[in-house]
Design a protein around this motif. Structure first.
Motif, PDB file in Angstrom:
ATOM      1  N   UNK A 209      98.067  26.979  42.249  1.00 41.74           N
ATOM      2  CA  UNK A 209      98.414  25.995  43.275  1.00 41.74           C
ATOM      3  C   UNK A 209     100.071  25.841  43.459  1.00 41.74           C
ATOM      4  N   UNK A 210     100.312  25.357  42.233  1.00 44.84           N
ATOM      5  CA  UNK A 210     102.169  26.393  41.773  1.00 44.84           C
ATOM      6  C   UNK A 210     102.666  26.691  43.728  1.00 44.84           C
ATOM      7  N   UNK A 211     101.637  28.229  43.602  1.00 42.24           N
ATOM      8  CA  UNK A 211     102.010  29.240  44.267  1.00 42.24           C
ATOM      9  C   UNK A 211     102.422  28.389  45.453  1.00 42.24           C
ATOM     10  N   UNK A 212     100.876  27.961  45.924  1.00 42.74           N
ATOM     11  CA  UNK A 212     100.585  27.228  47.298  1.00 42.74           C
ATOM     12  C   UNK A 212     101.845  25.615  47.241  1.00 42.74           C
ATOM     13  N   UNK A 213     102.330  24.999  46.768  1.00 42.94           N
ATOM     14  CA  UNK A 213     103.872  24.404  46.128  1.00 42.94           C
ATOM     15  C   UNK A 213     104.947  25.400  46.471  1.00 42.94           C
ATOM     16  N   UNK A 214     104.654  26.500  46.575  1.00 40.00           N
ATOM     17  CA  UNK A 214     106.059  27.479  46.501  1.00 40.00           C
ATOM     18  C   UNK A 214     106.442  27.342  47.614  1.00 40.00           C
ATOM     19  N   UNK A 215     104.941  27.778  48.834  1.00 40.40           N
ATOM     20  CA  UNK A 215     105.285  28.565  50.102  1.00 40.40           C
ATOM     21  C   UNK A 215     104.987  27.306  51.253  1.00 40.40           C
ATOM     22  N   UNK A 216     104.747  26.054  50.983  1.00 42.65           N
ATOM     23  CA  UNK A 216     104.660  25.169  51.879  1.00 42.65           C
ATOM     24  C   UNK A 216     103.929  23.891  52.178  1.00 42.65           C
ATOM     25  N   UNK A 217     102.552  24.272  50.579  1.00 39.25           N
ATOM     26  CA  UNK A 217     101.336  23.119  51.484  1.00 39.25           C
ATOM     27  C   UNK A 217     102.869  22.045  50.789  1.00 39.25           C
ATOM     28  N   UNK A 218     102.250  20.645  51.219  1.00 38.31           N
ATOM     29  CA  UNK A 218     102.781  19.319  51.319  1.00 38.31           C
ATOM     30  C   UNK A 218     101.649  18.640  50.008  1.00 38.31           C
ATOM     31  N   UNK A 219     100.367  18.738  49.922  1.00 45.71           N
ATOM     32  CA  UNK A 219      99.830  18.356  48.991  1.00 45.71           C
ATOM     33  C   UNK A 219      98.846  19.475  47.990  1.00 45.71           C
ATOM     34  N   UNK A 220      98.456  19.511  47.096  1.00 46.72           N
ATOM     35  CA  UNK A 220      97.783  20.152  46.251  1.00 46.72           C
ATOM     36  C   UNK A 220      97.040  19.180  45.276  1.00 46.72           C
ATOM     37  N   UNK A 221      95.214  20.418  45.290  1.00 47.87           N
ATOM     38  CA  UNK A 221      94.830  19.406  44.663  1.00 47.87           C
ATOM     39  C   UNK A 221      93.436  20.387  43.642  1.00 47.87           C
ATOM     40  N   UNK A 222      93.522  20.332  42.676  1.00 46.22           N
ATOM     41  CA  UNK A 222      92.315  21.101  41.830  1.00 46.22           C
ATOM     42  C   UNK A 222      90.302  19.883  42.327  1.00 46.22           C
ATOM     43  N   UNK A 223      90.731  21.398  42.308  1.00 40.43           N
ATOM     44  CA  UNK A 223      88.694  21.429  43.306  1.00 40.43           C
ATOM     45  C   UNK A 223      88.540  20.744  42.054  1.00 40.43           C
ATOM     46  N   UNK A 224      87.476  19.479  42.402  1.00 42.05           N
ATOM     47  CA  UNK A 224      86.405  18.604  41.174  1.00 42.05           C
ATOM     48  C   UNK A 224      85.751  17.588  41.837  1.00 42.05           C
ATOM     49  N   UNK A 225      85.262  17.015  41.421  1.00 38.75           N
ATOM     50  CA  UNK A 225      83.971  16.246  42.315  1.00 38.75           C
ATOM     51  C   UNK A 225      84.769  15.491  42.902  1.00 38.75           C
ATOM     52  N   UNK A 226      85.892  15.022  42.851  1.00 36.73           N
ATOM     53  CA  UNK A 226      86.933  13.896  43.518  1.00 36.73           C
ATOM     54  C   UNK A 226      87.337  14.791  44.800  1.00 36.73           C
ATOM     55  N   UNK A 227      87.073  15.786  44.259  1.00 37.85           N
ATOM     56  CA  UNK A 227      88.718  16.438  45.829  1.00 37.85           C
ATOM     57  C   UNK A 227      88.590  15.558  47.334  1.00 37.85           C
ATOM     58  N   UNK A 228      86.913  15.690  48.033  1.00 38.92           N
ATOM     59  CA  UNK A 228      86.561  15.802  48.904  1.00 38.92           C
ATOM     60  C   UNK A 228      87.192  13.758  49.155  1.00 38.92           C
ATOM     61  N   UNK A 229      86.384  13.085  48.292  1.00 37.54           N
ATOM     62  CA  UNK A 229      87.057  11.846  48.150  1.00 37.54           C
ATOM     63  C   UNK A 229      88.703  11.424  48.572  1.00 37.54           C
ATOM     64  N   UNK A 230      88.857  12.217  47.125  1.00 43.74           N
ATOM     65  CA  UNK A 230      90.689  12.452  47.671  1.00 43.74           C
ATOM     66  C   UNK A 230      91.194  12.747  48.733  1.00 43.74           C
ATOM     67  N   UNK A 231      90.665  13.901  49.368  1.00 47.23           N
ATOM     68  CA  UNK A 231      90.957  14.594  50.937  1.00 47.23           C
ATOM     69  C   UNK A 231      91.172  13.191  51.434  1.00 47.23           C
ATOM     70  N   UNK A 232      90.123  12.584  51.760  1.00 43.41           N
ATOM     71  CA  UNK A 232      89.424  11.315  52.960  1.00 43.41           C
ATOM     72  C   UNK A 232      90.507  10.278  52.693  1.00 43.41           C
TER      73      UNK A 232
END
Length: 345
Positions: A209-232
């Motif tokens: 996820x740190x690499x994802x931020x380095x290459x341009x992701x606007x948001x990074x989320x650790x995958x888990x039970x609440x990830x889908x709700x967070x994306x919504x």
């Protein structure tokens, strides 16, 4: 010469000595300068004997680059001493798909016994390799083969998937990238380069996820039970117009279904073995589920053009050929940051 081969079901890769191959009519021999490792290699090496159909021994490596070393009879249009990357999904060259450069969708290849290097034909994880036809070579120009060989799959595959959904990636849209590893971290860069969509990256691994931020992701989320709700929540309840699943396991596919917007796209790129049912009672209205495969020859040229202008790069871990087995082990354990590349000499 040294080569990295899969030689016995269930035993993983080995570094062995084999003869230097000779090019036949119409073929080209490359002195390999770089060969990329891929989870697809482990996918086939993990297959049980009754499902394995790639032949043994198999020289691995479907991401390859090299210097043209020798030409077979009748070859023209390729320069001895020239630096090229190998376009991997070989087809018949004659059908409608191949005529468009989409050999990744050739309907005749399997029946004709045509297989990609490293996935049936002898691959690039060796000091020399044979390429079956000049059309499967793309000039590298001034690109460093070690830094950019992975684009032949880890760049081309996400590029093909993203281009097919590009009309969904308008300003204000959201793209979710599940899996920020070898393909995902390149996919994020491609999304930023050719679209105005907001990019949300999801992974289990904080380093990725740190690499994802380095290459341009606007948001990074650790995958888990609440990830889908967070994306919504991040999308105002709407969901993502495009979801690119670079894992393809059942939990990630279930997440993709939960977060895709009405009339959105789910592109399953990873081969993690999951299955996603679709229909009125499974996915949102209008949502499309696709499993894109690799990419076209013209798309590979476009990926290299993005690299030349600095829009796309690959985070590379380099290994000598004698260290290839340990590199494959790190790949299997999920500890490679970006892409592992073997430099044969």
């Amino acid at each position: 010469m040294k080569a990295v081969q899969y030689r016995q079901i269930g035993k993983g890769p080995e570094v062995v000595e084999i003869d230097i191959p000779e090019p036949g009519p119409g073929q080209i021999r490359l002195k390999v300068t770089a060969a990329g490792l891929c989870h697809s290699d482990w996918f086939l090496m993990d297959l049980p004997e009754e499902q394995y159909s790639y032949g043994l021994p198999l020289t691995l490596g479907h991401e390859g680059a090299g210097i043209v070393d020798k030409l077979g009879d009748g070859v023209s249009g390729v320069d001895v001493g020239g630096a090229y990357a190998v376009y991997g999904p070989w087809g018949c060259g004659l059908c409608h798909a191949c005529a468009q450069g989409a050999e990744n969708y050739c309907p005749n290849a399997a029946d004709l016994g045509i297989a990609p290097p490293g996935l049936g034909a002898p691959g690039a994880m060796a000091e020399y390799m044979i390429v079956d036809d000049p059309r499967h070579l793309v000039p590298l120009g001034d690109l460093d083969p070690v830094e950019f060989v992975s684009l032949t799959d880890a760049g081309l595959t996400p590029y093909h998937a993203i281009r097919a959904a590009q009309h969904k990636l308008y300003p204000g849209a959201t793209a979710v990238v599940i899996g920020a590893g070898g393909l995902g971290h390149v996919g994020i860069q491609i999304l930023r380069a050719i679209s105005a969509a907001r990019v949300i990256a999801v992974d289990l691994n904080d380093d990725k996820l740190a690499l994802a931020s380095e290459v341009g992701a606007h948001e990074t989320l650790v995958s888990g039970p609440d990830t889908a709700a967070r994306i919504r929540e991040l999308t105002g309840g709407r969901g993502a117009e495009a979801v690119f699943d670079f894992v393809g396991a059942q939990p990630t596919l279930d997440m993709s279904r939960e977060v895709v917007a009405i009339d959105g796209y789910i592109h399953i790129v990873g081969i993690g073995g999951g299955v996603l049912p679709t229909g009125f009672f499974s996915t949102p209205f209008g949502a499309a589920v696709r499993a894109p495969y690799w990419g076209t020859r013209s798309e590979l040229q476009e990926v290299f053009d993005l690299a030349r202008v600095g829009e796309v790069s690959v985070h590379v871990e380099r290994y000598g050929i004698d260290d290839a087995v340990s590199a494959y082990q790190r790949l299997h354990e999920g500890t490679v940051r970006g892409r592992a590349v073997v430099v044969p000499s």
